[in-house]
Design a protein around this motif. Structure first.
Motif, PDB file in Angstrom:
ATOM      1  N   LEU A  64       0.845  -1.188   0.000  1.00  0.00           N
ATOM      2  CA  LEU A  64       0.000   0.000   0.000  1.00  0.00           C
ATOM      3  C   LEU A  64       0.886   1.244   0.000  1.00  0.00           C
ATOM      4  CD1 LEU A  64      -2.615  -1.078   2.676  1.00  0.00           C
ATOM      5  CD2 LEU A  64      -3.077  -0.712   0.257  1.00  0.00           C
ATOM      6  N   PRO A  65       0.402   2.328  -0.578  1.00  0.00           N
ATOM      7  CA  PRO A  65       1.202   3.554  -0.537  1.00  0.00           C
ATOM      8  C   PRO A  65       1.387   4.017   0.907  1.00  0.00           C
ATOM      9  CG  PRO A  65      -1.015   3.998  -1.329  1.00  0.00           C
ATOM     10  CD  PRO A  65      -0.886   2.516  -1.281  1.00  0.00           C
ATOM     11  N   ILE A  66       2.475   4.690   1.122  1.00  0.00           N
ATOM     12  CA  ILE A  66       2.772   5.185   2.470  1.00  0.00           C
ATOM     13  C   ILE A  66       1.877   6.388   2.758  1.00  0.00           C
ATOM     14  CG2 ILE A  66       4.554   6.196   3.930  1.00  0.00           C
ATOM     15  CD1 ILE A  66       6.608   4.686   2.248  1.00  0.00           C
ATOM     16  N   THR A  67       1.238   6.342   3.897  1.00  0.00           N
ATOM     17  CA  THR A  67       0.360   7.447   4.305  1.00  0.00           C
ATOM     18  C   THR A  67       0.570   7.727   5.794  1.00  0.00           C
ATOM     19  OG1 THR A  67      -1.446   5.903   4.739  1.00  0.00           O
ATOM     20  CG2 THR A  67      -1.396   6.933   2.567  1.00  0.00           C
ATOM     21  N   GLY A  68       0.038   8.857   6.215  1.00  0.00           N
ATOM     22  CA  GLY A  68       0.030   9.204   7.633  1.00  0.00           C
ATOM     23  C   GLY A  68       1.399   9.396   8.242  1.00  0.00           C
ATOM     24  N   THR A  69       2.345   9.898   7.451  1.00  0.00           N
ATOM     25  CA  THR A  69       3.700  10.105   7.970  1.00  0.00           C
ATOM     26  C   THR A  69       3.701  11.214   9.016  1.00  0.00           C
ATOM     27  OG1 THR A  69       4.641   9.377   5.875  1.00  0.00           O
ATOM     28  CG2 THR A  69       6.063  10.668   7.327  1.00  0.00           C
ATOM     29  N   LYS A  70       4.305  10.927  10.181  1.00  0.00           N
ATOM     30  CA  LYS A  70       4.302  11.887  11.288  1.00  0.00           C
ATOM     31  C   LYS A  70       5.655  11.832  12.003  1.00  0.00           C
ATOM     32  CE  LYS A  70       2.040  14.896  13.816  1.00  0.00           C
ATOM     33  NZ  LYS A  70       1.544  16.156  13.212  1.00  0.00           N
ATOM     34  N   ILE A  71       6.267  13.033  12.202  1.00  0.00           N
ATOM     35  CA  ILE A  71       7.519  13.131  12.956  1.00  0.00           C
ATOM     36  C   ILE A  71       7.195  13.354  14.433  1.00  0.00           C
ATOM     37  CG2 ILE A  71       9.668  14.414  13.255  1.00  0.00           C
ATOM     38  CD1 ILE A  71       9.490  15.225  10.344  1.00  0.00           C
ATOM     39  N   LEU A 115      11.452  12.534   4.551  1.00  0.00           N
ATOM     40  CA  LEU A 115      10.895  11.921   3.338  1.00  0.00           C
ATOM     41  C   LEU A 115      10.925  10.413   3.517  1.00  0.00           C
ATOM     42  CD1 LEU A 115      12.806  13.976   0.601  1.00  0.00           C
ATOM     43  CD2 LEU A 115      10.594  14.503   1.635  1.00  0.00           C
ATOM     44  N   CYS A 116       9.922   9.727   2.967  1.00  0.00           N
ATOM     45  CA  CYS A 116       9.904   8.272   3.079  1.00  0.00           C
ATOM     46  C   CYS A 116       9.358   7.665   1.800  1.00  0.00           C
ATOM     47  CB  CYS A 116       9.108   7.810   4.297  1.00  0.00           C
ATOM     48  SG  CYS A 116       7.455   8.495   4.396  1.00  0.00           S
ATOM     49  N   ASN A 126       4.467   5.915  10.281  1.00  0.00           N
ATOM     50  CA  ASN A 126       3.549   6.000   9.140  1.00  0.00           C
ATOM     51  C   ASN A 126       2.890   4.643   8.957  1.00  0.00           C
ATOM     52  OD1 ASN A 126       5.534   4.406   7.876  1.00  0.00           O
ATOM     53  ND2 ASN A 126       6.557   6.230   7.062  1.00  0.00           N
ATOM     54  N   SER A 127       2.071   4.525   7.964  1.00  0.00           N
ATOM     55  CA  SER A 127       1.413   3.255   7.655  1.00  0.00           C
ATOM     56  C   SER A 127       1.579   2.987   6.164  1.00  0.00           C
ATOM     57  CB  SER A 127      -0.070   3.296   8.024  1.00  0.00           C
ATOM     58  OG  SER A 127      -0.724   4.355   7.342  1.00  0.00           O
ATOM     59  N   ASP A 178       5.789   9.953   0.687  1.00  0.00           N
ATOM     60  CA  ASP A 178       5.095  10.762   1.681  1.00  0.00           C
ATOM     61  C   ASP A 178       6.156  11.514   2.497  1.00  0.00           C
ATOM     62  OD1 ASP A 178       2.906  11.830   2.897  1.00  0.00           O
ATOM     63  OD2 ASP A 178       2.523  10.134   4.222  1.00  0.00           O
ATOM     64  N   TYR A 179       5.720  12.531   3.209  1.00  0.00           N
ATOM     65  CA  TYR A 179       6.675  13.316   4.005  1.00  0.00           C
ATOM     66  C   TYR A 179       5.943  13.976   5.165  1.00  0.00           C
ATOM     67  CZ  TYR A 179       4.724  17.565   1.988  1.00  0.00           C
ATOM     68  OH  TYR A 179       3.866  18.575   1.634  1.00  0.00           O
TER      69      TYR A 179
END
Length: 667
Positions: free
Chosen positions: A575-582, A646-647, A601-602, A658-659
């Motif tokens: 699945l595409p990477i979503t919900g990226t959080k630092i 960035l991921c 992230n997920s 995603d970022y």
């Protein structure tokens, strides 16, 4: 006895440094000139140039396998030479009989066959080296090793020879013993292309074109086929590199004249190809346009203000447009429209000519097909007869021998009469003259296209008919299979490991065979035979574009297929990477105190992370892509900063998927 022969003063083998006299035996009894050569490892040296003397001497300085060649010509000859003879000679004498015997599993083979040789020796711990003589040249196959068995492939037709040399492991000699075996290699039978044809009946843009080649070859040979296409602009494209598939299929995106070359070769052939054939083919934008019929729903003459329907039945084209031109006392012009019918309400009496122009919307000239009708409009009032509907109980497609009932709904007149005429290829097959029954039954006995003309008139009318309509029927020995629906999960994309199931809904399910061809990124990976199974599933193991060709045909069909549909799906690794959080491990960040930023992230697979820090209004990469999802920092100065993460998945070639950006203050 040969015409000329080479004689040696000492038989092969001999030791190096020994003078050997080479003499030519002349059995022709003519005065000749002789030229002597010695060859080793593909290099030839002249021992003695053309001379009347029929002998020379040779003192070899190195051990090895030599070939002595003599060219001879008559004194008055203008040729380079009239005769040539060769003999092999071994320099380097064996010290003892180490080889008990030297065996070969085949004495005669064809090009490409494997040959197995085995050396049986009188001692243990020996080393073996193998040579082959092909076309008067000795070539090393395998250098010294303990292996007394060697397998190789025959490549050069003619009389070949295998030489094995052996020595003890601590021996300083080139060899201590040797043995030779001759064998004959026969050339492969010539592969000829006997037929190269296109299996597709109509060659159209964006429609599958299928080509097949046939060769005169026995079934036990493996023949390889290569297809190269020459485009109209002169460029070429390899459609299939050498493979045992003798059929190739593809689509053309542009119309034009093309050429397809087919190269064939035996799998073991040493040639670039054994035969080549070419086929020229022309791809059209669409099928040729043909007006099957151009009719009116009412017969001429009619009166003013009567609605008259012009109906066109046209085949071919891709995007048809129609133009109806009415020429007479009160003319009309529809201009090009997409409707295959046009309603005309005449306002003035007179003789009219109605012209139909049909063309594809992409065609630049006036028309590609044309038809005309003459029509009379009267001023007298008449009670018009018109056909409102024709009902076929089994539709337009029927099986030969089965009955079809046609029923007519017509209005107007005082007492209507009905007539039915069934034609095939403009030949009347059945006719029912005028009667009061508004229905008729037919049972076509032959396969093909039929024309059913229905005529209606008032009992007291003096015309041949007051209204008529033509219906086209198709009679089949069997119904060609048709794929109605393909049911599968509705998704924008699938993931590796998903079990993707397709349910195929066809007409006449019990008589329909289905075949499945699966391609990944344009490469065929699976092809089934025709089966009654209407369910197909696969488990994708890699990402890419999956194309499933589904072919259907009736069990009685003689065609390759009756109907075909394609399903294209995208499979992703994850699945595409979503919900990226630092996230930060401290609420307050202070100078000279370490702080750790981590990323959550997920989605994705084998996710990689890259970090940038903004300092003095400039972004600086502080950590390149890696699987480490955290970044450690020890700030040395106060101020406001930004961290960018960035991921992306490891397999993904893009810059990032995603970022997230994190702003923080150092106090």
């Amino acid at each position: 006895m040969d015409e000329i022969n080479i004689l040696f003063s000492f038989n092969s083998p001999q030791e190096k440094g020994k003078e050997i006299k080479i003499t030519v035996e002349n059995n022709i009894k003519e005065e000749m000139l002789y030229k002597f050569f010695v060859g080793a490892n593909g290099v030839w040296d002249i021992i003695k140039d053309f001379n009347e003397e029929n002998w020379t001497s040779w003192t070899p300085k190195e051990d090895g396998k030599y070939t002595i060649m003599v060219q001879a010509k008559k004194k008055d000859s203008n040729k380079l030479f009239d005769y040539v003879i060769r003999n092999d000679y071994i320099i380097g004498k064996a010290e003892g009989n180490l080889i008990a015997n030297f065996n070969i599993d085949k004495k005669t083979v064809k090009v490409g066959e494997k040959i197995r040789v085995k050396v049986n020796s009188n001692k243990d711990s020996l080393m073996y080296r193998y040579w082959i003589r092909e076309e008067y040249s000795w070539n090393l196959i395998k250098d010294y090793s303990p292996e007394n068995v060697m397998v190789f492939t025959a490549k050069t037709p003619g009389i070949n020879e295998i030489l094995v040399e052996c020595k003890e492991a601590n021996s300083s000699n080139n060899y201590d013993d040797f043995a030779k075996i001759e064998f004959e290699v026969f050339p492969l039978e010539k592969v000829d292309i006997k037929n190269f044809k296109c299996l597709t009946k109509e060659l159209l843009v964006e429609k599958e074109l299928i080509f097949q080649v046939e060769v005169n070859s026995s079934d036990n040979r493996t023949i390889l086929y290569k297809f190269v296409k020459l485009n109209p602009d002169g460029s070429n494209l390899c459609m299939q590199d050498y493979s045992n598939r003798r059929m190739v299929s593809f689509e053309e995106k542009e119309s034009g004249e093309y050429k397809l070359l087919c190269y064939v070769k035996d799998m073991y052939s040493q040639k670039e190809y054994d035969d080549v054939a070419a086929i020229n083919y022309k791809v059209k934008k669409y099928k040729g346009i043909e007006i099957k019929s151009f009719t009116t729903d009412k017969i001429s003459p009619q009166i003013c203000d009567t609605e008259i329907l012009f109906k066109a039945v046209v085949s071919g084209g891709k995007d048809l447009v129609y133009r109806y031109i009415i020429d007479g006392n009160y003319g009309e012009d529809s201009g090009f429209i997409r409707e295959d019918s046009y309603v005309w309400t005449p306002k003035m009496a007179g003789d009219y000519k109605i012209t139909l122009w049909v063309k594809d919307s992409s065609y630049n000239s006036n028309y590609e097909a044309k038809e005309e009708i003459n029509f009379i409009i009267d001023e007298k009032s008449k009670d018009n007869v018109y056909i409102e509907e024709v009902i076929l109980d089994k539709g337009n497609n029927i099986i030969i021998g089965e009955s079809l009932v046609a029923k007519v709904r017509a209005f107007g007149g005082m007492n209507l009469r009905y007539s039915f005429i069934l034609k095939k290829d403009n030949i009347i097959k059945s006719i029912i003259d005028y009667g009061s029954s508004n229905w008729a039954r037919f049972a076509p006995a032959e396969e093909g296209k039929y024309e059913l003309q229905i005529r209606v008139k008032d009992k007291y009318s003096k015309r041949e008919y007051d209204s008529h309509q033509i219906i086209y029927l198709n009679a089949f020995e069997y119904f060609p299979a048709s794929i109605q629906y393909i049911l599968y999960p509705s998704k924008d994309y699938f993931l590796c490991g998903d079990n993707i199931v397709f349910d195929v809904v066809t007409t006449s399910n019990k008589d329909t065979l289905v075949k499945y061809v699966l391609k990944i990124n344009g490469h065929k990976v699976e092809e089934s035979d025709y089966t009654f199974n209407k369910k197909y599933s696969f488990l994708p193991k890699c990402s890419g574009v999956y194309l499933l060709h589904i072919y259907a045909k009736n069990t009685k069909s003689k065609e390759i297929f009756d109907n075909k549909k394609d399903i294209k799906i995208e499979v992703r690794d994850a699945l595409p990477i979503t919900g990226t959080k630092i996230k930060c491990d401290r609420r307050k960040i202070k100078v000279n105190e370490p702080v750790i930023f981590s990323v959550d992230n997920s989605g994705g697979k084998d996710v990689l992370y890259e970090f940038y820090m903004m300092d003095n209004e400039e972004w600086i990469k502080v950590q390149s892509y890696s699987k480490q999802n955290n970044y450690s920092l020890v700030p040395f100065i106060q101020g406001n900063f930004k961290l960018l993460a960035l991921c992306k998945s490891n397999y993904n070639k893009c810059s990032y998927e995603d970022y997230d950006m994190f702003e923080f203050e150092v106090v």
